[in-house]
Design a protein around this motif. Structure first.
Motif, PDB file in Angstrom:
ATOM      1  N   LYS A   1      -4.405 -12.470  -6.718  1.00 29.33           N
ATOM      2  CA  LYS A   1      -4.197 -12.259  -5.282  1.00 29.33           C
ATOM      3  C   LYS A   1      -4.342 -10.788  -4.903  1.00 29.33           C
ATOM      4  O   LYS A   1      -4.937 -10.450  -3.873  1.00 29.33           O
ATOM      5  CB  LYS A   1      -2.813 -12.765  -4.873  1.00 29.33           C
ATOM      6  N   CYS A   2      -3.792  -9.912  -5.748  1.00 32.68           N
ATOM      7  CA  CYS A   2      -3.888  -8.476  -5.479  1.00 32.68           C
ATOM      8  C   CYS A   2      -5.335  -8.010  -5.536  1.00 32.68           C
ATOM      9  O   CYS A   2      -5.780  -7.228  -4.694  1.00 32.68           O
ATOM     10  CB  CYS A   2      -3.036  -7.699  -6.489  1.00 32.68           C
ATOM     11  N   GLU A   3      -6.084  -8.509  -6.504  1.00 32.32           N
ATOM     12  CA  GLU A   3      -7.496  -8.128  -6.644  1.00 32.32           C
ATOM     13  C   GLU A   3      -8.295  -8.582  -5.429  1.00 32.32           C
ATOM     14  O   GLU A   3      -9.167  -7.844  -4.931  1.00 32.32           O
ATOM     15  CB  GLU A   3      -8.072  -8.733  -7.928  1.00 32.32           C
ATOM     16  N   GLU A   4      -8.015  -9.778  -4.936  1.00 34.41           N
ATOM     17  CA  GLU A   4      -8.718 -10.284  -3.757  1.00 34.41           C
ATOM     18  C   GLU A   4      -8.447  -9.402  -2.544  1.00 34.41           C
ATOM     19  O   GLU A   4      -9.374  -9.051  -1.799  1.00 34.41           O
ATOM     20  CB  GLU A   4      -8.276 -11.722  -3.462  1.00 34.41           C
ATOM     21  N   LYS A   5      -7.183  -9.046  -2.340  1.00 37.76           N
ATOM     22  CA  LYS A   5      -6.827  -8.176  -1.216  1.00 37.76           C
ATOM     23  C   LYS A   5      -7.491  -6.807  -1.362  1.00 37.76           C
ATOM     24  O   LYS A   5      -8.016  -6.250  -0.389  1.00 37.76           O
ATOM     25  CB  LYS A   5      -5.309  -8.013  -1.143  1.00 37.76           C
ATOM     26  N   TYR A   6      -7.475  -6.274  -2.585  1.00 40.57           N
ATOM     27  CA  TYR A   6      -8.055  -4.960  -2.837  1.00 40.57           C
ATOM     28  C   TYR A   6      -9.551  -4.949  -2.506  1.00 40.57           C
ATOM     29  O   TYR A   6     -10.047  -4.017  -1.873  1.00 40.57           O
ATOM     30  CB  TYR A   6      -7.828  -4.577  -4.293  1.00 40.57           C
ATOM     31  N   GLN A   7     -10.263  -5.998  -2.926  1.00 38.31           N
ATOM     32  CA  GLN A   7     -11.703  -6.055  -2.679  1.00 38.31           C
ATOM     33  C   GLN A   7     -11.997  -6.140  -1.185  1.00 38.31           C
ATOM     34  O   GLN A   7     -12.953  -5.525  -0.691  1.00 38.31           O
ATOM     35  CB  GLN A   7     -12.324  -7.235  -3.427  1.00 38.31           C
ATOM     36  N   LYS A   8     -11.186  -6.892  -0.446  1.00 42.89           N
ATOM     37  CA  LYS A   8     -11.355  -6.967   1.007  1.00 42.89           C
ATOM     38  C   LYS A   8     -11.104  -5.609   1.656  1.00 42.89           C
ATOM     39  O   LYS A   8     -11.869  -5.152   2.515  1.00 42.89           O
ATOM     40  CB  LYS A   8     -10.396  -8.003   1.597  1.00 42.89           C
ATOM     41  N   SER A   9     -10.018  -4.957   1.234  1.00 42.45           N
ATOM     42  CA  SER A   9      -9.665  -3.649   1.805  1.00 42.45           C
ATOM     43  C   SER A   9     -10.709  -2.599   1.450  1.00 42.45           C
ATOM     44  O   SER A   9     -11.017  -1.714   2.252  1.00 42.45           O
ATOM     45  CB  SER A   9      -8.284  -3.217   1.298  1.00 42.45           C
ATOM     46  N   LYS A  10     -11.250  -2.717   0.256  1.00 41.02           N
ATOM     47  CA  LYS A  10     -12.285  -1.775  -0.174  1.00 41.02           C
ATOM     48  C   LYS A  10     -13.550  -1.945   0.670  1.00 41.02           C
ATOM     49  O   LYS A  10     -14.227  -0.968   1.003  1.00 41.02           O
ATOM     50  CB  LYS A  10     -12.597  -2.007  -1.651  1.00 41.02           C
ATOM     51  N   ALA A  11     -13.867  -3.204   1.024  1.00 42.68           N
ATOM     52  CA  ALA A  11     -15.033  -3.458   1.874  1.00 42.68           C
ATOM     53  C   ALA A  11     -14.830  -2.844   3.258  1.00 42.68           C
ATOM     54  O   ALA A  11     -15.744  -2.242   3.829  1.00 42.68           O
ATOM     55  CB  ALA A  11     -15.275  -4.962   1.988  1.00 42.68           C
TER      56      ALA A  11
END
Length: 301
Positions: free
Chosen positions: A97-107
């Motif tokens: 879940k954290c990785e998914e949020k991080y990738q969205k925020s990074k985009a």
């Protein structure tokens, strides 16, 4: 502040029990010093006792300088700037879940950085203008950006952005978030030593192409390549798998028909596409005089 160090979120510090992505900066006797990229690269520490549930025999095997790790926040001392973190308390499900949020925020951050460079406006100012408010209004700012592809005014109208800035923002969002087609490729060998011979091969390939593959090309008898473009990798792969099954069934129903899959359907990168293009160009030169085995999509069976 360096534009690359602008934090992703409005809060300057994470909250206890929040999961964050960190980059390991230094390993010391007490633990690992890390940077919280989502919070402007502020420093935190993962204590040695918080690295693993198991007995630690080698710190280097658990954590390495330069590597990104998913950790949970234990304590935050905003006055002293101390942030204590734990790696061992993160479950696999929480890490996903954290990785998914991080990738969205990074985009989102990538879009903001490009806009900052193009518009010559500080990233933090742009975040304050619309991105941080969108984080509050939507599950994630990236969700708002995706909705803006269909109706920019509905998403950004309330912020009264300069028209030139909005045009540049939408241009970047379209380039960044509009799905790009993926080329899927498969390689097969088709032979027929029976009476029907070449006609049987043409018939089988034509049946495969009717499964909506983009193209079937001869490389060198009996090797053929199947390709299709799709916005959905899984759907494109399924299309080629169906074409392969159709061709195999058709050719094996003929006397002397043989079929071998040399490469299962897979997404190909630019380098592989160039290699294939070079291979096809060479094959075309070597087969300037069309052989009886040749088949192309514009040739009637």
């Amino acid at each position: 502040m360096n534009v690359n160090e602008c934090r992703f979120y409005e809060a300057q510090y994470p909250e206890p029990e929040e999961f964050v992505v960190v980059k390991v900066r230094q390993i010391a006797d007490m633990g690992a010093y890390v940077q919280l990229e989502e919070y402007g690269n502020i420093e935190g520490m993962v204590l040695l006792s918080e690295l693993s549930r198991r007995r630690i025999r080698s710190v280097q095997k658990l954590i390495r300088v330069g590597k990104r790790e998913i950790v949970v926040v234990l304590r935050v001392d905003k006055d002293k700037g101390y942030i204590d973190l734990s790696k061992r308390r993160v479950t696999p499900e929480e890490a996903v879940k954290c990785e998914e949020k991080y990738q969205k925020s990074k985009a989102v951050h990538r879009i903001m950085r490009l806009l900052s460079s193009k518009a010559n406006v500080e990233m933090e100012e742009l975040y304050k203008m619309f991105a941080w408010p969108l984080y509050k209004k939507y599950p994630h700012a990236i969700d708002a950006f995706k909705l803006a592809l269909d109706d920019p005014e509905a998403i950004f109208g309330e912020f009264n952005l300069d028209p030139t800035l909005l045009d540049e923002l939408m241009s970047i969002i379209r380039r960044s978030l509009t799905p790009q087609p993926v080329k899927i490729r498969a390689d097969i060998e088709v032979n027929c030593y029976g009476y029907q011979g070449v006609d049987a091969i043409k018939k089988a390939l034509k049946a495969g192409e009717e499964c909506s593959t983009e193209e079937i090309r001869l490389i060198a008898p009996p090797l053929y390549v199947l390709t299709t473009n799709s916005l959905n990798k899984a759907a494109g792969t399924e299309t080629l798998e169906k074409a392969i099954s159709t061709i195999e069934e058709a050719i094996k129903s003929e006397e002397g028909g043989e079929f071998v899959v040399k490469m299962r359907p897979k997404a190909v990168n630019e380098h592989e596409e160039k290699e294939l293009a070079d291979l096809l160009a060479r094959a075309e030169r070597e087969n300037a005089e069309v052989s009886g085995d040749e088949y192309s999509s514009d040739e009637a069976p």
